[in-house]
Enzyme design. Structure first.
Site, PDB file in Angstrom:
ATOM      1  N   CYS A  49      -7.933  -2.837 -14.226  1.00  0.00           N
ATOM      2  CA  CYS A  49      -7.228  -1.700 -14.455  1.00  0.00           C
ATOM      3  C   CYS A  49      -5.597  -1.905 -14.605  1.00  0.00           C
ATOM      4  CB  CYS A  49      -7.434  -0.780 -13.294  1.00  0.00           C
ATOM      5  SG  CYS A  49      -6.824  -1.271 -11.579  1.00  0.00           S
ATOM      6  N   CYS A  52      -3.338  -4.948 -10.448  1.00  0.00           N
ATOM      7  CA  CYS A  52      -2.853  -5.954  -9.867  1.00  0.00           C
ATOM      8  C   CYS A  52      -1.665  -6.616 -10.235  1.00  0.00           C
ATOM      9  CB  CYS A  52      -3.941  -7.321  -9.701  1.00  0.00           C
ATOM     10  SG  CYS A  52      -5.295  -6.831  -8.727  1.00  0.00           S
ATOM     11  N   CYS A 151     -11.894  -7.650  -9.392  1.00  0.00           N
ATOM     12  CA  CYS A 151     -12.575  -7.659 -10.536  1.00  0.00           C
ATOM     13  C   CYS A 151     -12.535  -9.124 -10.995  1.00  0.00           C
ATOM     14  CB  CYS A 151     -12.033  -6.933 -11.605  1.00  0.00           C
ATOM     15  SG  CYS A 151     -11.868  -5.481 -11.256  1.00  0.00           S
ATOM     16  N   CYS A 184      -8.219  -4.994  -3.903  1.00  0.00           N
ATOM     17  CA  CYS A 184      -8.262  -4.086  -4.961  1.00  0.00           C
ATOM     18  C   CYS A 184      -7.208  -2.928  -4.714  1.00  0.00           C
ATOM     19  CB  CYS A 184      -9.660  -3.481  -5.049  1.00  0.00           C
ATOM     20  SG  CYS A 184      -9.957  -2.150  -6.493  1.00  0.00           S
ATOM     21  N   HIS A 221     -10.491  -5.097  11.286  1.00  0.00           N
ATOM     22  CA  HIS A 221     -10.902  -4.492  12.871  1.00  0.00           C
ATOM     23  C   HIS A 221     -10.178  -5.473  13.999  1.00  0.00           C
ATOM     24  CE1 HIS A 221     -13.859  -2.298  15.152  1.00  0.00           C
ATOM     25  NE2 HIS A 221     -14.150  -3.473  15.731  1.00  0.00           N
ATOM     26  N   CYS A 224      -6.924  -4.268  14.299  1.00  0.00           N
ATOM     27  CA  CYS A 224      -6.291  -2.662  14.094  1.00  0.00           C
ATOM     28  C   CYS A 224      -5.780  -2.124  15.228  1.00  0.00           C
ATOM     29  CB  CYS A 224      -7.718  -2.063  13.806  1.00  0.00           C
ATOM     30  SG  CYS A 224      -7.567  -0.234  13.202  1.00  0.00           S
ATOM     31  N   CYS A 241     -10.067   6.296  15.535  1.00  0.00           N
ATOM     32  CA  CYS A 241     -10.788   5.109  15.337  1.00  0.00           C
ATOM     33  C   CYS A 241     -11.812   5.903  14.022  1.00  0.00           C
ATOM     34  CB  CYS A 241     -11.758   4.408  16.180  1.00  0.00           C
ATOM     35  SG  CYS A 241     -13.131   3.254  15.271  1.00  0.00           S
ATOM     36  N   CYS A 247     -15.410   3.401   8.289  1.00  0.00           N
ATOM     37  CA  CYS A 247     -14.590   2.323   8.096  1.00  0.00           C
ATOM     38  C   CYS A 247     -15.127   0.767   7.797  1.00  0.00           C
ATOM     39  CB  CYS A 247     -13.549   2.287   9.239  1.00  0.00           C
ATOM     40  SG  CYS A 247     -12.316   1.108   9.141  1.00  0.00           S
ATOM     41  N   CYS A 256      -4.120  -6.750   6.234  1.00  0.00           N
ATOM     42  CA  CYS A 256      -3.219  -5.386   6.178  1.00  0.00           C
ATOM     43  C   CYS A 256      -2.941  -4.815   7.518  1.00  0.00           C
ATOM     44  CB  CYS A 256      -4.190  -4.422   5.402  1.00  0.00           C
ATOM     45  SG  CYS A 256      -4.918  -4.951   3.926  1.00  0.00           S
ATOM     46  N   CYS A 268      -3.698   1.929   4.433  1.00  0.00           N
ATOM     47  CA  CYS A 268      -4.838   2.781   4.460  1.00  0.00           C
ATOM     48  C   CYS A 268      -5.094   3.465   5.800  1.00  0.00           C
ATOM     49  CB  CYS A 268      -6.112   2.153   3.960  1.00  0.00           C
ATOM     50  SG  CYS A 268      -6.234   1.529   2.193  1.00  0.00           S
ATOM     51  N   CYS A 275     -10.821   2.003   6.004  1.00  0.00           N
ATOM     52  CA  CYS A 275     -10.636   0.549   5.159  1.00  0.00           C
ATOM     53  C   CYS A 275     -11.864   0.910   4.199  1.00  0.00           C
ATOM     54  CB  CYS A 275     -10.846  -0.467   6.165  1.00  0.00           C
ATOM     55  SG  CYS A 275     -11.159  -1.835   5.069  1.00  0.00           S
ATOM     56  N   CYS A 278     -11.923  -3.438   0.365  1.00  0.00           N
ATOM     57  CA  CYS A 278     -11.670  -3.816  -0.885  1.00  0.00           C
ATOM     58  C   CYS A 278     -11.178  -5.385  -1.062  1.00  0.00           C
ATOM     59  CB  CYS A 278     -10.485  -2.841  -1.289  1.00  0.00           C
ATOM     60  SG  CYS A 278      -8.904  -3.672  -1.144  1.00  0.00           S
TER      61      CYS A 278
END
Lengths: 305, 465
Positions: A49, A52, A151, A184, A221, A224, A241, A247, A256, A268, A275, A278
């Site tokens: 798409c 990236c 991808c 992603c 996790h 988190c 949570c 999630c 992340c 996110c 989550c 991705c």
């Protein structure tokens, strides 16, 4: 547009921990970038798409180097990139063919239906060239192949479900050991950090899925901030949570929670989005994103007509 | 003597696309006399949605486009809101608008500088910018250098637009925050302040750099107000609902035929033709609510992976110019430069509206309401992407997606010929474009880029025999 090498190093220094670079490495990087002849990079897009590439453009913070062009001006020699390059047509393709030593970056999976013709990348000598054929001709001669995004690494969303165009991941299509920058989209720091490692001449330790362990070594996790907090039963419940909303943090390996996205602005889970896994090779699974428990508690089945 | 030139790929667009033009002398002027525009990528998103949970649609469809993912999220959740007859809270509506507004603004900035400007100025004299297509450059060196400076600044502003979207949306590209029933992120005063700072910076750039640059371009290249005119048929689904009932929008819904008066739009009058697309003939000329995606490759006379959407049989142009015209904000003309100017003015209109929406966000009020999606039903969501009208059509059976059709803006603009052999809007706009050097048809790129196609584009230029 000067001092970009220093700025690049400053940038690398800022995120050195996350990228697995030591201070010794940064010294080597300085030497690598000081050498004449920036390494050539050829960036191809297949069944993707372009997210990236857009993500890569986001990669710099307010501290210099401010924009991606600094990297392009002084750190790498970008031979081919469909979105940003000035040249078009045969001039663009000839530049690829004239390049003997290069890092090949692949964004997008490889559709194999119709002999690859569900994705044509250019024409050469009057003949349509598919993404598949471009990879066949360029991957064997590359110093290294980097797959950017889900991808290219694993097929991603276009390869899900009944896989309408019979996509094979670019990684497996090359038949080579590729470096797989999952996600992603992929995070700009993950892309730049990996290229930096290659410039130094470091080997990049990879996990069983070809992902750099320095980036994809811990689950979302485990880091988190909502770990062990009260469980959300529906959306838009700040601070809770989201395990019951589907999630995927427990089996998704990505930095992340501490690296965050978009110049550290958010990520996110901070926006109350569970989550979606991705960076995992299974993404997207056939299950609903908000399953297994999310559906019954949120879009309650008993309420559905 | 006939000459044959292949220019492939054309760059600085997104996706994979090819344009073949035939160039010949008409009344002593060498110009485009025929054009074929083709999409070169098929992914089958509509097919891979079948059998999935309806709430997956916003995540899956955002991955159609990494440049404008948010409008897909918007269309997907609007579709589910329609199917479930849900009225979302005001704060949820504002969140959706603010994140999508930021996506529009940074996409317009990206287009003008990164995708379009190098058709008029030479970039830095090194790869990846340097090109030998240095034709018809009209700005002096000093001005060109200023514009290159703005090009670099534009990358920063584009990034900041994405950061603004992430303030509420969590991340960009691909936000997790759009859900049927509203939005997941609960706004805080801190977020509102931060978003406001980004909006102010974007507005400052638009007012003091982007709009003056677009106006300078339109002035120096004013012959491009007569080039790339096309049909003058404009269509807008409208977007940015101003109230939760969807009665008022920042951009209204409607159509304009042959650059005349605005008329209302009826979605039922949209059909998709596939005579020249690699799809089975049995699936042609049907409304997307019952549309199918069945490929056939190779196929006689077909040349594109795009279908040809038509409105009451007519090819329609979509995009900022169509939106601004239908809404009465810009009615100067339809051409390459009118598209560029309308896009710049639209960026300002949206950025200003973002400030207004931001002021209406009430901290503490809900952003989300629980909704119940039926097991069976049909619905659609019509909105706009930066590049034009975007629609999603959904069919639910047994609680799962039984059918999903998407019509993207580029499908409208870059469609191949239809069942009645009418050229697509971009094909039509290319006809008559004067070309100095068929080996380096930069003029063709100017027309193509004025539509901001979301595709990789390849141009095959040939001279008529």
């Amino acid at each position: 547009m000067e001092v970009t090498r220093r700025d690049f190093l400053k940038y690398c220094g800022m995120s050195a921990g996350a990228l697995g670079l030591s201070m010794f490495d940064l010294g080597l990087l300085n030497n690598a970038l000081a050498a004449d002849g920036a390494p050539s990079v050829i960036w191809l897009q297949g069944s993707s798409c372009n997210g990236c590439s857009i993500s890569l453009l986001n990669r710099i913070s307010d501290t210099a180097p401010k924009t991606v062009d600094d990297l392009l001006l002084n750190s790498i020699d970008l031979i081919f990139h469909p979105n940003v390059m000035g040249p078009a047509g045969s001039e663009a393709v000839e530049a690829i063919r004239a390049t003997k030593s290069y890092i090949l970056v692949l964004e997008g999976g490889v559709p194999t239906v119709y002999d690859g013709m569900a994705c044509k990348v250019w024409s050469e000598n009057g003949v349509d060239v598919s993404y598949a054929e471009a990879i066949r001709s360029l991957a064997p001669g590359a110093m290294k192949v980097i797959c950017v995004g889900q991808c290219a690494c694993f097929g991603g969303i276009p390869a899900s479900g009944n896989n309408p165009t019979q996509i094979v991941s670019a990684s497996s299509y090359t038949g080579l050991e590729t470096i797989n920058i999952a996600g992603c989209p992929a995070h700009p720091d993950w892309i730049v950090g990996t290229i930096a490692q290659l410039l130094i001449g470091n080997s990049v330790p990879l996990d069983e899925f070809g992902r750099p362990t320095s980036i994809f070594g811990e689950t979302v996790h485990s880091n988190c901030p909502r770990l062990g907090k009260e469980k959300a039963t529906t959306f838009a419940e700040t601070g809770k949570c989201m395990m019951d909303l589907g999630c995927r943090g427990p089996f998704t390996y990505a930095p992340c929670p501490y690296m965050k996205w978009n110049n550290g602005v958010s990520w996110c889970i901070n926006a109350n989005g569970p989550c979606i896994g991705c960076t995992d090779p299974s993404y997207p699974t056939a299950e609903a994103f908000y399953s297994p428990l999310g559906l019954t508690s949120f879009y309650g089945k008993k309420n559905r007509k | 003597m006939a000459t044959f030139t292949i220019i492939d790929p054309v760059t600085r667009i997104e996706g994979h696309m090819q344009v073949n033009v035939t160039i010949d002398a008409v009344d002593g002027v060498q110009q485009v006399v025929d054009a074929h525009v083709a999409g070169n990528l098929f992914r089958g998103f509509e097919n891979l949605l079948v059998g999935r949970e309806p709430t997956d649609a916003q995540h899956i469809t955002q991955r159609i486009c990494g440049v404008c993912p948010i409008p897909h999220a918007m269309a997907a959740v609007m579709t589910l809101d329609a199917v479930s007859k849900t009225k979302i809270p005001v704060n949820g509506l504002l969140m959706r608008n603010l994140v999508m507004g930021a996506n529009f603004v940074e996409s317009h900035i990206l287009h003008f500088y990164l995708l379009s400007a190098l058709d008029y100025i030479d970039g830095p004299a090194m790869r990846p910018w340097q090109s030998t297509w240095s034709i018809d450059r009209r700005f002096d060196t000093a001005t060109t250098n200023v514009l290159i400076g703005h090009y670099l600044k534009a990358i920063e502003m584009k990034r900041k637009g994405q950061e603004a979207a992430a303030v509420f949306g969590g991340k960009q590209p691909h936000s997790p925050a759009y859900v049927p029933g509203g939005f997941t992120n609960v706004p805080t005063q801190e977020q509102i302040t931060l978003f406001g700072q980004y909006a102010d910076e974007l507005i400052d750039f638009i007012n003091n750099i982007y709009i003056p640059d677009a106006e300078a371009l339109a002035s120096v290249y004013d012959d491009y107000k007569d080039i790339g005119k096309g049909y003058g048929n404009l269509l807008s689904f409208g977007c940015f609902d101003e109230d939760v009932k969807g009665k008022h929008r920042l951009f209204s819904r409607g159509t304009v035929m042959d650059a005349h008066k605005k008329k209302p739009l009826a979605a039922a009058k949209i059909t998709e033709h596939v005579k020249y697309g690699w799809y089975k003939a049995s699936t042609s000329n049907i409304n997307p609510s019952v549309g199918q995606t069945e490929t056939e490759y190779p196929k006689d006379n077909a040349y594109s992976w795009l279908k040809s959407p038509r409105y009451m049989k007519a090819p329609m142009e979509v995009g900022p110019l169509a939106r601004m015209w239908v809404n009465g904000d810009y009615t100067e003309g339809v051409s390459v430069m009118d598209r560029q100017l309308a896009r710049a003015y639209e960026a300002k209109k949206i950025a200003d509206a973002m400030k207004r929406w931001l002021g209406s966000v009430e901290v503490g009020n809900p952003v989300f309401v629980k909704t119940s999606i039926p097991m069976k039903g049909k619905g659609f969501g019509l909105t706009e992407a930066p590049r034009g009208a975007l629609g999603h059509w959904l069919k639910l059976e047994g609680g799962k997606i039984a059918g999903y059709q998407v019509i993207t803006p580029t499908c409208w603009n870059c469609s191949p010929r239809d069942d009645n052999n009418q050229l697509g809007p971009m094909e039509k706009a290319l006809i008559g474009t004067p070309v100095q050097d068929p080996d380096k048809p930069v003029e063709v790129l100017r027309v193509v880029h004025s539509f901001d196609p979301c595709l990789d584009c390849a141009v095959h230029a040939m001279r008529a025999k």
